[in-house]
Each structure stands twice: as C-alpha cells, then as structure tokens.
Scaffold this motif. Structure first.
Motif, PDB file in Angstrom:
ATOM      1  N   ALA A  44       0.841  -1.211   0.000  1.00  0.00           N
ATOM      2  CA  ALA A  44       0.000   0.000   0.000  1.00  0.00           C
ATOM      3  C   ALA A  44       0.871   1.254   0.000  1.00  0.00           C
ATOM      4  O   ALA A  44       0.584   2.229  -0.695  1.00  0.00           O
ATOM      5  N   TYR A  47       2.213   1.937  -3.454  1.00  0.00           N
ATOM      6  CA  TYR A  47       1.222   2.491  -4.379  1.00  0.00           C
ATOM      7  C   TYR A  47       0.791   3.903  -4.000  1.00  0.00           C
ATOM      8  O   TYR A  47       0.633   4.755  -4.855  1.00  0.00           O
ATOM      9  N   PHE A  48       0.569   4.141  -2.706  1.00  0.00           N
ATOM     10  CA  PHE A  48       0.024   5.444  -2.286  1.00  0.00           C
ATOM     11  C   PHE A  48       1.097   6.471  -1.959  1.00  0.00           C
ATOM     12  O   PHE A  48       0.839   7.671  -1.998  1.00  0.00           O
ATOM     13  N   ALA A  54      -1.652   4.256   3.656  1.00  0.00           N
ATOM     14  CA  ALA A  54      -1.250   2.845   3.714  1.00  0.00           C
ATOM     15  C   ALA A  54      -1.823   2.183   4.969  1.00  0.00           C
ATOM     16  O   ALA A  54      -2.313   1.058   4.924  1.00  0.00           O
ATOM     17  N   ALA A  57      -5.420   1.555   4.476  1.00  0.00           N
ATOM     18  CA  ALA A  57      -5.595   0.423   3.551  1.00  0.00           C
ATOM     19  C   ALA A  57      -5.488  -0.898   4.307  1.00  0.00           C
ATOM     20  O   ALA A  57      -6.264  -1.822   4.053  1.00  0.00           O
ATOM     21  N   THR A  85      -4.414  -7.047  -2.126  1.00  0.00           N
ATOM     22  CA  THR A  85      -3.876  -5.735  -1.725  1.00  0.00           C
ATOM     23  C   THR A  85      -3.593  -4.878  -2.947  1.00  0.00           C
ATOM     24  O   THR A  85      -3.958  -3.699  -3.000  1.00  0.00           O
ATOM     25  N   CYS A  89      -5.450  -1.343  -3.934  1.00  0.00           N
ATOM     26  CA  CYS A  89      -4.711  -0.088  -4.148  1.00  0.00           C
ATOM     27  C   CYS A  89      -5.013   0.505  -5.530  1.00  0.00           C
ATOM     28  O   CYS A  89      -5.237   1.704  -5.662  1.00  0.00           O
TER      29      CYS A  89
END
Length: 196
Positions: A44, A47-48, A54, A57, A85, A89
């Motif tokens: 996470a 991606y973020f 995160a 998430a 996951t 995301c």
C-alpha cells in the motif's frame, strides 16, 4: 487465552485458513493476517506513497477479507493476499483519478487565462479544500451553483446541463466560469480568515 494464542501461532497458514472458513473466528483471521500485515502495508505504501493512506488500507483490507475469503478457494494465502492488496490499491487510485479528472475536465474545455486554469476546483482535492469548496458552492447564486455541481460533481457536459436546466450552452459556460471566479474569491476569503 494465552494457550489459544500459542496454539494459533504454531499453525500453518492453510490450517488457520481452514479454521476461519469453518468457524468464522476473527481471532484466527487476525493471527493469519497479522503474519502478512507488513506485506500489506509495504504494498500500500508503494502504491500510495503515504503512510496514513497505507495504514488505512491495512484496516480496510482486513475488513474486506472477512467477506472475501469464503468466496475463494485459496491455495496460498500470502500470494492471494498480495493480489487482493494490489487490486485494492489500484481501485483506490482509479477512484482518486476519476475524482481528479472531474476537476481537470473544465480546463480542457475553456479558453481562459492560465491563472484561471489553476483554480482550486481543478486541483486534486484534499479534505479541508473539499469542505471549503462545499461551503463556497452553497453560497453561489442558484444558476451558478446548479451548473458547477452538475459539471464537477455529476460530470455532465455543457450540452447535458443546458438541456437539463433549459438554458443555452453559452449561458451554462458563463455560469460555470462566473461560479468558478466566485468560488475562488470565497476560498481566498476563507483562507485569509484561517491565517489571521
């Protein structure tokens, strides 16, 4: 209670998974998920690019597992969780992009000075900006408010808005342009109040 915990820790993923499927015991799922929480957080975060998002998430994915696990035949929990996951995301990013696109859409349809294109309603929103925007939209004149809401929040084009409100397209463009100008003034006033 301690013995139960110990008992769970010694079990393999597949045993815990089976146990959760049979009993729906959240302690069992918690033990299984806990083994890979760092993995979920890491994916996470990648991606973020934001620790808070995160962390959110991680809890959202755990909640999702409660209902998702029974739907699948999971052979390898770790690999399956990684895919869940990653998909979570990507979906969140897609939602955020769609959200941002409605703010960007306006600039491509208008021949305005470049300073106008950098209007806060066109930028990726944060929550305080969203709150201020909603407050300022409420203060717009009725026609401006209707056009801005339909354009930005319901993602309708000029033609659709014109038909819905029984206006000519030129008027719709004008209401949106003036609405944006008034929103900018209102947002600047709110910001200067906060700075004082």
């Amino acid at each position: 209670m301690f013995r139960l915990k110990k008992n769970l820790e010694s079990k393999k993923d597949q045993q815990l998974l089976q146990e959760y499927m049979e009993q729906g015991d959240l302690d069992v799922l918690g033990e299984l998920f806990g083994r890979y929480m760092h993995l979920v957080f890491g994916v996470a975060l990648k991606y973020f690019g934001n620790r808070e998002l995160a962390k959110d998430a991680v809890s959202q994915i755990f909640e999702r597992l409660i209902t998702e696990i029974p739907k699948f035949e999971i052979q390898n929990f770790k690999s399956w969780l990684f895919v869940v996951t990653k998909n979570f995301c990507l979906m969140e990013i897609r939602k955020e992009k769609a959200h941002r696109n409605r703010f960007e859409k306006f600039s491509t349809n208008q021949n305005m000075e470049s300073s106008e294109l950098l209007h806060p309603i066109d930028e990726a929103p944060d929550s305080s900006l969203e709150d201020n925007l909603k407050h300022c939209i409420e203060r717009l004149k009725l026609e401006q408010k209707q056009c801005v809401v339909l354009f930005y929040y319901q993602e309708k084009g000029y033609k659709e808005i014109a038909e819905e409100l029984e206006l000519v397209e030129k008027k719709v463009k004008s209401y949106i342009q003036n609405g944006k100008r008034n929103l900018k003034i209102c947002l600047e006033q709110l910001e200067s109040k906060h700075e004082v």
